[in-house]
Write a protein that holds these residues in place. Structure first.
Motif, PDB file in Angstrom:
ATOM      1  N   LEU A   1       0.833  -1.196   0.000  1.00 13.46           N
ATOM      2  CA  LEU A   1       0.000   0.000   0.000  1.00 13.46           C
ATOM      3  C   LEU A   1       0.874   1.254   0.000  1.00 13.46           C
ATOM      4  N   PRO A   2       0.364   2.373  -0.517  1.00  7.68           N
ATOM      5  CA  PRO A   2       1.085   3.644  -0.398  1.00  7.68           C
ATOM      6  C   PRO A   2       1.342   3.977   1.072  1.00  7.68           C
TER       7      PRO A   2
ATOM      8  N   TYR B   1      -1.396   5.070   3.677  1.00 11.22           N
ATOM      9  CA  TYR B   1      -2.329   4.053   4.162  1.00 11.22           C
ATOM     10  C   TYR B   1      -1.640   3.063   5.111  1.00 11.22           C
ATOM     11  N   ARG B   2      -0.338   2.870   4.930  1.00 12.41           N
ATOM     12  CA  ARG B   2       0.399   2.037   5.881  1.00 12.41           C
ATOM     13  C   ARG B   2       0.433   2.719   7.256  1.00 12.41           C
TER      14      ARG B   2
ATOM     15  N   VAL C   1      -6.776  -0.505   4.475  1.00 14.70           N
ATOM     16  CA  VAL C   1      -7.110  -1.061   3.161  1.00 14.70           C
ATOM     17  C   VAL C   1      -8.428  -0.474   2.661  1.00 14.70           C
TER      18      VAL C   1
ATOM     19  N   ASP D   1      -9.704   2.456   3.350  1.00 18.06           N
ATOM     20  CA  ASP D   1      -9.480   3.843   2.937  1.00 18.06           C
ATOM     21  C   ASP D   1      -8.874   3.907   1.540  1.00 18.06           C
ATOM     22  N   TYR D   2      -7.944   3.021   1.261  1.00 17.98           N
ATOM     23  CA  TYR D   2      -7.291   3.004  -0.050  1.00 17.98           C
ATOM     24  C   TYR D   2      -8.285   2.631  -1.141  1.00 17.98           C
TER      25      TYR D   2
ATOM     26  N   MET E   1     -10.631   4.818  -4.626  1.00 18.20           N
ATOM     27  CA  MET E   1     -10.314   4.503  -6.021  1.00 18.20           C
ATOM     28  C   MET E   1     -11.442   4.885  -6.970  1.00 18.20           C
TER      29      MET E   1
ATOM     30  N   CYS F   1      -9.293   1.242 -10.035  1.00 21.04           N
ATOM     31  CA  CYS F   1      -9.557  -0.063  -9.426  1.00 21.04           C
ATOM     32  C   CYS F   1      -9.351  -1.187 -10.444  1.00 21.04           C
TER      33      CYS F   1
END
Length: 342
Positions: A298-299, A302-303, A315, A317-318, A322, A327
């Motif tokens: 993940l970017p 988000y980590r 996850v 939120d990511y 999209m 996606c």
């Protein structure tokens, strides 16, 4: 007296007593010095329309997935139609038009790719469920502006949070401006989804229930005009009686609810779109499961959310941010075999 103060002075003369005067806003979580040229709600409107999440709405489905025609609605064009209808109703009643517009522009900013299909599958996958109106608040207060949020006024956030749940009148915004957006959302999507369904060839004009069309109007324009006019006059009548409620007359509301129910049965949940709905849910589910197993991919932003709020939240939120295209691109990258040359 600066420009903002002049605008606020005008508001006190034209906004009904039950409306919200900008100078009397409850305020923001974090105090800010007032803008010299814009009221607090004008500032909120501008922050929403200039944020990244708003721009991504242009590539998020309204109803019809991956349509290449120029005239099908997207989540962005839906938002703009809601904004225009809301402003017309709000001005007719005598409410704060800037507050109405800010709520309308932000009301769907937390929607997932592939319309309500994405919302449904995330609601199933997440331990605490998923609702797009709640996610809209999260986007605006937690995710936007590099994790700082936009620091919007409480009136705007409340209106966005309570724009859903049309059938439950106990769930409503504490401002009339927010209540206007709730009605305008339904007025917009029921009518433009009829229009798009006819354009797509899965619905014919003559198939629309006559008992509702005869009340509301035979064209989209006539129906919107009927609903907007009725909402203004019914709400003004409520206010005269001391009833703090945006509403439709019984006859008009029954017709709108009937047409809405028809659309849910025959279009939104109907068999003609069932295959595409399942495809969309499958794509989102697989992308979700991929990152649940590999959160290190993940970017970074988000980590960091995972560290503070847990794996599922990061996850979610990511994925919820999209667009349809992004996606699908992630799905293709992670799951579709690539040509290997030896």
């Amino acid at each position: 007296m600066n420009i903002r103060e002049m605008i606020e002075e005008k508001e006190e003369k034209i906004i009904v007593t039950q409306g919200i005067i900008s100078s009397k806003s409850i305020g923001r979580d974090k105090y800010e010095n007032p803008d010299e040229n814009r009221t607090c709600f004008m500032v909120d409107r501008d922050r929403i329309i200039h944020c990244k999440s708003f721009r991504r709405l242009k590539h998020k489905t309204q109803v019809f997935i991956k349509t290449f025609g120029d005239h099908y609605r997207t989540r962005l064009t839906h938002t703009l139609e809601v904004s225009q209808i809301s402003r017309t109703i709000g001005k007719g009643i005598g409410l704060n038009e800037d507050l109405v517009e800010a709520i309308a522009l932000g009301h769907d900013i937390g929607h997932v790719a592939f319309a309500h299909n994405g919302e449904e599958i995330l609601n199933q996958l997440l331990p605490n469920g998923f609702k797009h109106n709640v996610n809209s608040i999260r986007v605006l207060t937690r995710l936007e502006n590099q994790g700082q949020g936009l620091n919007l006024t409480k009136e705007v956030l409340d209106g966005i949070l309570h724009h859903s749940g049309f059938q439950n009148k106990k769930i409503k915004a504490f401002t009339l401006e927010g209540q206007v957006v709730k009605f305008s959302d339904k007025i917009a999507y029921v009518n433009h989804d009829v229009d798009d369904s006819i354009r797509a060839g899965i619905l014919k004009q003559e198939e629309l229930p006559k008992e509702y069309i005869e009340v509301l109007g035979f064209s989209s324009s006539d129906r919107i005009n009927t609903l907007v006019r009725d909402c203004i006059y019914k709400t003004l009548d409520n206010l005269k009686k001391g009833i703090f409620q945006v509403d439709l007359s019984e006859k008009i509301e029954k017709a709108l609810m009937g047409l809405r129910s028809f659309m849910f049965t025959n279009i939104y949940n109907g068999s003609k779109l069932s295959i595409e709905r399942e495809k969309a849910k499958f794509v989102i589910e697989q992308v979700f499961l991929y990152f649940i197993k590999r959160p290190n991919e993940l970017p970074e932003v988000y980590r960091k959310i995972i560290e503070k709020e847990g794996l599922y939240q990061g996850v979610a939120d990511y994925i919820s941010g999209m667009s349809d295209d992004y996606c699908l691109a992630i799905f293709n990258e992670k799951y579709v075999p690539k040509l290997m040359v030896y």
